[in-house]
Design an enzyme around this catalytic site. Structure first.
Site, PDB file in Angstrom:
ATOM      1  N   HIS A   1      60.211  62.761  40.994  1.00 44.13           N
ATOM      2  CA  HIS A   1      58.831  63.011  41.410  1.00 44.13           C
ATOM      3  C   HIS A   1      58.010  61.742  41.234  1.00 44.13           C
ATOM      4  O   HIS A   1      57.928  61.198  40.134  1.00 44.13           O
ATOM      5  CB  HIS A   1      58.274  64.162  40.567  1.00 44.13           C
ATOM      6  CG  HIS A   1      57.042  64.795  41.123  1.00 44.13           C
ATOM      7  ND1 HIS A   1      56.181  65.561  40.375  1.00 44.13           N
ATOM      8  CD2 HIS A   1      56.530  64.815  42.397  1.00 44.13           C
ATOM      9  CE1 HIS A   1      55.204  66.018  41.129  1.00 44.13           C
ATOM     10  NE2 HIS A   1      55.403  65.574  42.380  1.00 44.13           N
TER      11      HIS A   1
ATOM     12  N   ASP B   1      51.938  67.154  39.920  1.00 36.76           N
ATOM     13  CA  ASP B   1      51.309  68.232  40.660  1.00 36.76           C
ATOM     14  C   ASP B   1      50.281  68.927  39.767  1.00 36.76           C
ATOM     15  O   ASP B   1      50.566  69.262  38.611  1.00 36.76           O
ATOM     16  CB  ASP B   1      52.366  69.260  41.098  1.00 36.76           C
ATOM     17  CG  ASP B   1      53.297  68.706  42.158  1.00 36.76           C
ATOM     18  OD1 ASP B   1      52.925  67.689  42.794  1.00 36.76           O
ATOM     19  OD2 ASP B   1      54.408  69.254  42.310  1.00 36.76           O
TER      20      ASP B   1
ATOM     21  N   HIS C   1      49.058  73.440  46.004  1.00 41.21           N
ATOM     22  CA  HIS C   1      48.850  72.619  44.810  1.00 41.21           C
ATOM     23  C   HIS C   1      48.328  71.254  45.285  1.00 41.21           C
ATOM     24  O   HIS C   1      48.232  70.995  46.482  1.00 41.21           O
ATOM     25  CB  HIS C   1      50.145  72.446  44.006  1.00 41.21           C
ATOM     26  CG  HIS C   1      51.184  71.626  44.695  1.00 41.21           C
ATOM     27  ND1 HIS C   1      52.000  72.105  45.729  1.00 41.21           N
ATOM     28  CD2 HIS C   1      51.548  70.326  44.529  1.00 41.21           C
ATOM     29  CE1 HIS C   1      52.815  71.173  46.142  1.00 41.21           C
ATOM     30  NE2 HIS C   1      52.565  70.073  45.423  1.00 41.21           N
TER      31      HIS C   1
ATOM     32  N   HIS D   1      49.208  67.226  45.012  1.00 42.72           N
ATOM     33  CA  HIS D   1      50.079  66.151  44.564  1.00 42.72           C
ATOM     34  C   HIS D   1      49.202  64.909  44.357  1.00 42.72           C
ATOM     35  O   HIS D   1      48.506  64.481  45.276  1.00 42.72           O
ATOM     36  CB  HIS D   1      51.163  65.859  45.622  1.00 42.72           C
ATOM     37  CG  HIS D   1      52.025  64.700  45.266  1.00 42.72           C
ATOM     38  ND1 HIS D   1      53.116  64.805  44.420  1.00 42.72           N
ATOM     39  CD2 HIS D   1      51.970  63.389  45.636  1.00 42.72           C
ATOM     40  CE1 HIS D   1      53.688  63.629  44.287  1.00 42.72           C
ATOM     41  NE2 HIS D   1      53.000  62.756  45.025  1.00 42.72           N
TER      42      HIS D   1
END
Length: 262
Positions: free
Chosen positions: A155, A159, A234, A236
């Site tokens: 990642h 998030d 959500h 990011h």
């Protein structure tokens, strides 16, 4: 041979004439102050006829007038002193009042300047302050988390929990360098921050800014969503050293370095 005195010639002075001459002489001596204690009783008695002059009364009147003039002068001087004292006190009071007003005005000016400086400092602090991109939110997926969901295998950001349509704000002041579709990021925005770093906001349901626009810290730039490569609504969020993908750095450490509790 007998001598016969001629009638009307060599007559002795009459008694009345001699007395008159004596009185005249005594008056003259009294005027010059010659008659004293040794004068004969006769002269003293005769002199009593000239002592009833106005000299003593005149001297007494002159003394009374002098006292009145002196008293008047004293009263006038007292009035002048009282007036001068009152004028001096009034002048001192006016000066003290003017000085108090000057100090009050100077203090009011200082207070106004202090408030203005405080307001400017608060505004600078507000403009330079950093915020969470979603107010009151928390991280649901951490930086460098692994998994098949990311093409790089890890990642590249974090998030933040956010329902669709939640307000997304700039974490700090900056300028929009990208606003539009970002492939796997869906609708995304990239800001160049005032310190030269970059922040990125992905998966937005809508974008509210355009390239070149200057954005204030905490200003809304879009709404959260689930566009692009996303499993649900959500936000990011990434922190980068350049506007390009692959220059990412730990976003939580970045926010904390700018005073944001994450």
């Amino acid at each position: 041979m007998a001598f016969i005195r001629a009638t009307g010639k060599h007559r002795a002075p009459s008694r009345l004439t001699r007395k008159s001459a004596k009185v005249a002489g005594v008056a003259a001596l009294a005027t010059t102050g010659v008659i004293g204690a040794t004068a004969s009783p006769a002269l003293a008695a005769d002199s009593q006829t000239v002592t009833g002059t106005g000299l003593t009364q005149t001297v007494a009147l002159d003394a009374t007038l002098a006292d009145q003039i002196a008293a008047q002068a004293t009263a006038q001087q007292h009035q002048a002193d009282v007036a001068a004292k009152a004028a001096a006190e009034a002048k001192a009071k006016a000066k003290a009042k003017a000085e108090a007003e000057r100090k009050a005005e100077a203090r009011a000016k200082e207070v106004a300047e202090e408030k203005a400086r405080a307001a400017r400092a608060a505004e600078r602090a507000r403009l330079n302050a950093f915020h969470l991109p979603v107010a009151g939110s928390h991280v649901t997926t951490g930086y460098k988390s692994g998994g098949a969901l990311w093409s790089s295998g890890t990642h590249s950001g974090v998030d933040f929990q956010a329902a669709s349509g939640t307000s997304v704000v700039a974490v700090g002041a900056g300028t929009v360098v990208e606003a539009g579709w970002g492939g796997a990021y869906g609708n995304n925005i990239v800001l160049k921050m005032k310190d030269g770093t970059y922040t990125q906001y992905g998966h937005l349901s809508s974008i509210g800014v355009s390239v070149g626009q200057v954005i204030g810290s905490g200003e809304q730039i879009g709404l959260s969503g689930s566009t692009g490569n996303s499993t649900g609504p959500h936000l990011h969020f990434e922190a980068r050293t350049t506007p390009a993908y692959g220059s990412d750095m730990d976003p939580v450490a970045y926010l904390r370095a700018h005073g944001v509790q994450v």
